[in-house]
Design an enzyme around this catalytic site. Structure first.
Site, short mmCIF file in Angstrom:
data_model
loop_
_atom_site.label_atom_id
_atom_site.label_comp_id
_atom_site.label_asym_id
_atom_site.label_seq_id
_atom_site.Cartn_x
_atom_site.Cartn_y
_atom_site.Cartn_z
N LYS A 1 43.57 8.27 8.43
CA LYS A 1 42.22 9.14 7.64
C LYS A 1 41.41 9.97 7.93
CE LYS A 1 39.41 8.12 12.43
NZ LYS A 1 39.79 7.27 13.15
N ARG B 1 32.64 2.49 22.71
CA ARG B 1 33.07 2.44 21.23
C ARG B 1 33.74 0.74 21.40
NH1 ARG B 1 36.09 5.84 16.44
NH2 ARG B 1 37.42 4.31 16.59
C1 PLP Z 1 41.03 7.96 14.03
C2 PLP Z 1 41.45 6.66 15.24
C3 PLP Z 1 42.51 6.74 15.65
C4 PLP Z 1 43.55 8.20 15.26
O1 PLP Z 1 42.62 9.14 15.70
P1 PLP Z 1 43.33 11.14 16.45
O2 PLP Z 1 42.28 11.34 17.39
O3 PLP Z 1 43.30 11.62 15.15
O4 PLP Z 1 44.44 10.51 16.42
C5 PLP Z 1 43.40 6.03 16.89
N1 PLP Z 1 42.83 4.83 16.57
C6 PLP Z 1 41.40 4.40 15.88
C7 PLP Z 1 40.92 2.88 16.35
C8 PLP Z 1 41.27 5.30 15.07
O5 PLP Z 1 39.76 4.63 14.60
#
Ligand code: PLP
Length: 371
Positions: free
Chosen positions: A38, A131
């Site tokens: 993302k 969250r």
């Molecule tokens: C963005 C996201 C991740 C990845 O997070 P990083 O800190 O970039 O490794 C993992 N799980 C969820 C649910 C996310 O939204």
């Protein structure tokens, strides 16, 4: 070829290298790595660089990005809790989705039924970060209802920490997932194959060997892209932190005082600025600003350059001591943190260039040798 600025230069070799390093570290502990796309809006060149490392499962928070990757043959997980309104797309473009609302899961079940598919879900559990996720006390009740649904298969329990509340993953909170897996087995006689233990903040537990052995999946974005775990911000050994470099063009160079003249009100962002008087300095303006980047996430590659601040379109630099004499038209380079990469990759004003040969950035002391 004429370059456009501002731009981000993305070194695909460094990304492949980082992904390989993390994959190898996690595989040794029986952990699957979901490569998270993302931050770079699932740009296909970067996606390919991650797959080249041997990663076979991608995750993104937006269905739109998964849709763009529809022709890429690998497993795909939707990371953001599904919206009911996009259920049809969710079941079509993702193999697995993360969920926490029974009502939405029911809508997904219906959408999956309509296209004759079984949709896999990971039930998100809130172990304290506040969250997403079902509270621990409500998990068993929710699972009971999920198991009644046709066309939905519960394939995992997952959690996400260090995102909103800043809670660090540890044996205690990840242990809650492990216990729930056992409870579900005892209660319903089913095995939950995936225990998804978080994001790049959980990597430190892989590095120091404290991750519970039942955790068999991590969803990794920042670790791959910027070569660091995010619980303490430590570099991951043998990874690059400069795969993304921002380049901006200088449009003004002048010697000016460090304190503005006149009464100080609010700046363009409604904040009251503060200025430390360090006398007359040689200042440069680079044509890039807060519409494109996160200023405090930039680190000049030239350690002798510092950042005064920025407005929407102007980045103001102190170049008095810069290693090279800089003039209008010259290019300044910066490393970026997560928020900054996110902003730059999302900004339509920032051009993206993909570099396929390994480039060791000037002035970068952390670069490592691939050989
Ligand atoms: C963005 C996201 C991740 C990845 O997070 P990083 O800190 O970039 O490794 C993992 N799980 C969820 C649910 C996310 O939204």
């Amino acid at each position: 070829m004429k370059r456009e600025y501002p731009c981000v230069e993305i070194d695909l070799c460094k990304i492949t290298h980082n992904a390989k390093t993390i994959l190898s570290m996690c595989s040794k502990k029986g952990i699957e790595v979901v490569g998270v796309t993302k931050v770079f809006c699932a740009e296909l060149s970067v996606v390919q660089a991650i797959l080249k490392a041997g990663i076979t499962h991608l995750g993104d928070s937006r269905v739109k990005n998964l849709m763009n990757m529809k022709d890429i043959c690998c497993k795909k997980t939707l990371l953001r809790i599904s919206m009911e309104s996009e259920a049809e797309e969710v079941v079509k473009y993702s193999d697995i989705s993360l969920n926490s609302e029974l009502e939405t899961i029911k809508v997904l079940a219906k959408a999956a039924k309509n296209i004759n598919k079984v949709h896999n879900i990971i039930l998100m559990v809130d172990v304290g970060d506040l969250r997403e996720g079902v509270l621990v006390k409500d998990v068993i009740g929710t699972v009971k209802e999920i198991l009644k649904l046709d066309n939905i298969k519960l394939v995992g329990l997952g959690t996400n920490v260090t995102c909103y509340g800043g809670v660090l993953p540890d044996k205690n909170n990840l242990g809650k997932l492990v216990k729930l897996k056992k409870d579900i087995k005892n209660m319903f006689g089913i095995e939950i194959p995936i225990i998804s233990g978080g994001n790049s903040s959980s990597l430190y537990m892989v590095m120091n060997d404290t991750i519970p052995k039942e955790i068999n999946q991590l969803r990794i974005g920042e670790g791959i892209l910027l070569g660091r775990e995010t619980a303490f911000g430590k570099p991951i050994p043998k990874c690059y932190d400069d795969a993304f470099i921002l380049k901006g063009e200088i449009v003004e160079v002048k010697e000016k005082p460090t304190v503005p003249t006149g009464e100080i009100g609010r700046d363009a962002f409604g904040e009251k600025p503060y200025f430390k008087d360090i006398g007359i300095r040689k200042r440069a303006i680079a044509a890039v600003g807060r519409q494109d980047i996160k200023v405090d996430g930039l680190t000049p590659l030239d350690e002798n350059i510092s950042i005064f601040g920025a407005s929407s379109d102007h980045l103001i630099l102190d170049i008095t001591d810069s290693s090279k004499v800089l003039q209008v038209g010259d290019i300044v380079e910066f490393k970026m943190d997560y928020g900054c990469v996110l902003a730059a990759m999302t900004s339509q004003y920032v051009k993206k260039y993909y570099v396929k040969e390994l480039k060791v950035a000037k002035g970068n002391t952390k670069s490592i040798n691939l050989a």
